[in-house]
Motif scaffolding. Structure first.
Motif, short mmCIF file in Angstrom:
data_model
loop_
_atom_site.label_atom_id
_atom_site.label_comp_id
_atom_site.label_asym_id
_atom_site.label_seq_id
_atom_site.Cartn_x
_atom_site.Cartn_y
_atom_site.Cartn_z
N THR A 7 0.82 -1.22 0.00
CA THR A 7 0.00 0.00 0.00
C THR A 7 0.84 1.26 0.00
N SER A 8 2.12 1.15 0.35
CA SER A 8 2.98 2.34 0.39
C SER A 8 3.74 2.57 -0.91
N ILE A 9 3.58 1.69 -1.89
CA ILE A 9 4.32 1.78 -3.14
C ILE A 9 3.49 2.45 -4.21
N ASP A 10 4.09 3.40 -4.90
CA ASP A 10 3.50 4.01 -6.09
C ASP A 10 4.01 3.21 -7.28
N PHE A 11 3.21 2.27 -7.75
CA PHE A 11 3.69 1.35 -8.79
C PHE A 11 3.98 2.06 -10.11
N ALA A 12 3.22 3.10 -10.42
CA ALA A 12 3.50 3.86 -11.65
C ALA A 12 4.89 4.48 -11.58
N SER A 13 5.24 5.03 -10.43
CA SER A 13 6.58 5.59 -10.24
C SER A 13 7.64 4.50 -10.28
#
Length: 200
Positions: A7-13
């Motif tokens: 939940t803490s990961i920005d997968f697009a980034s």
């Protein structure tokens, strides 16, 4: 120290970082390849427990001793294979969904086989124009080569003298002749291991 969770990961980034720090620095710069790698969410093709590692620079272990290869393998594979809109593509993989999603919009037709299925002779004449092997093979079985058109092309991992390389190939007569491109770590396809023999 902050512990990374899904939940803490920005997968697009994370995908953008993968492109800039792994693909571009490894010579994968074709715009269409980067676009496909950017558009396909790699994290959706691994177990929930492995999503935090989906964009790392190494293979991700899946279930049943299967692997999703490192991003640079797929980027280099696509760039070297150069699929075109008229291609009829055959993918051989233990976990074909990610590679299939990368390739599908680029080609006319796409089929997938497991390595075990690829060992079986085709039921009818085949005409794949491009074979993609998602893993490293010591030997490519004749039954798989028989599924290619007479002028068929190939790209995938090969193992020669214990060294894994990404390579491209071309059907010549009844054989698939390989040309090594670059050494890299690629998950081994044990179904394509060469028979072992005794040596004195």
């Amino acid at each position: 120290m902050q512990i990374m969770t899904e939940t803490s990961i920005d997968f697009a980034s994370a995908r953008e970082a993968m492109i800039n720090s792994q693909l571009r620095t490894s010579g994968v710069n074709a715009g269409w390849v980067l676009a496909r790698m950017r558009d396909v969410p790699r994290e959706t093709f691994v177990p929930a427990s492995a999503r935090v590692a989906a964009y790392g620079d190494r293979a991700v272990r899946l279930e049943d001793e299967r692997f999703l290869a490192a991003p640079v393998f797929y980027g280099t594979l696509l760039q070297e294979a150069r699929p075109v809109a008229s291609d009829r593509v055959l993918i051989v993989s233990c976990a074909p969904d990610y590679l299939a999603e990368l390739v599908r919009p680029l080609v006319a037709e796409l089929r997938t086989l497991t390595p075990e299925e690829a060992l079986q002779p085709p039921e009818s004449s085949q005409d794949a124009t491009l074979l993609l092997i998602d893993g490293a093979a010591e030997e490519v079985p004749a039954a798989l080569v028989a599924r290619l058109a007479p002028d068929g092309r190939a790209a995938g991992g090969i193992i020669r003298s214990g060294v894994q390389r990404l390579a491209t190939g071309r059907v010549v007569g009844d054989e698939l002749v390989w040309q090594a491109v670059i050494e890299m770590g690629i998950p081994r396809l044990t179904a394509f291991d060469a028979p072992r023999s005794w040596r004195f």
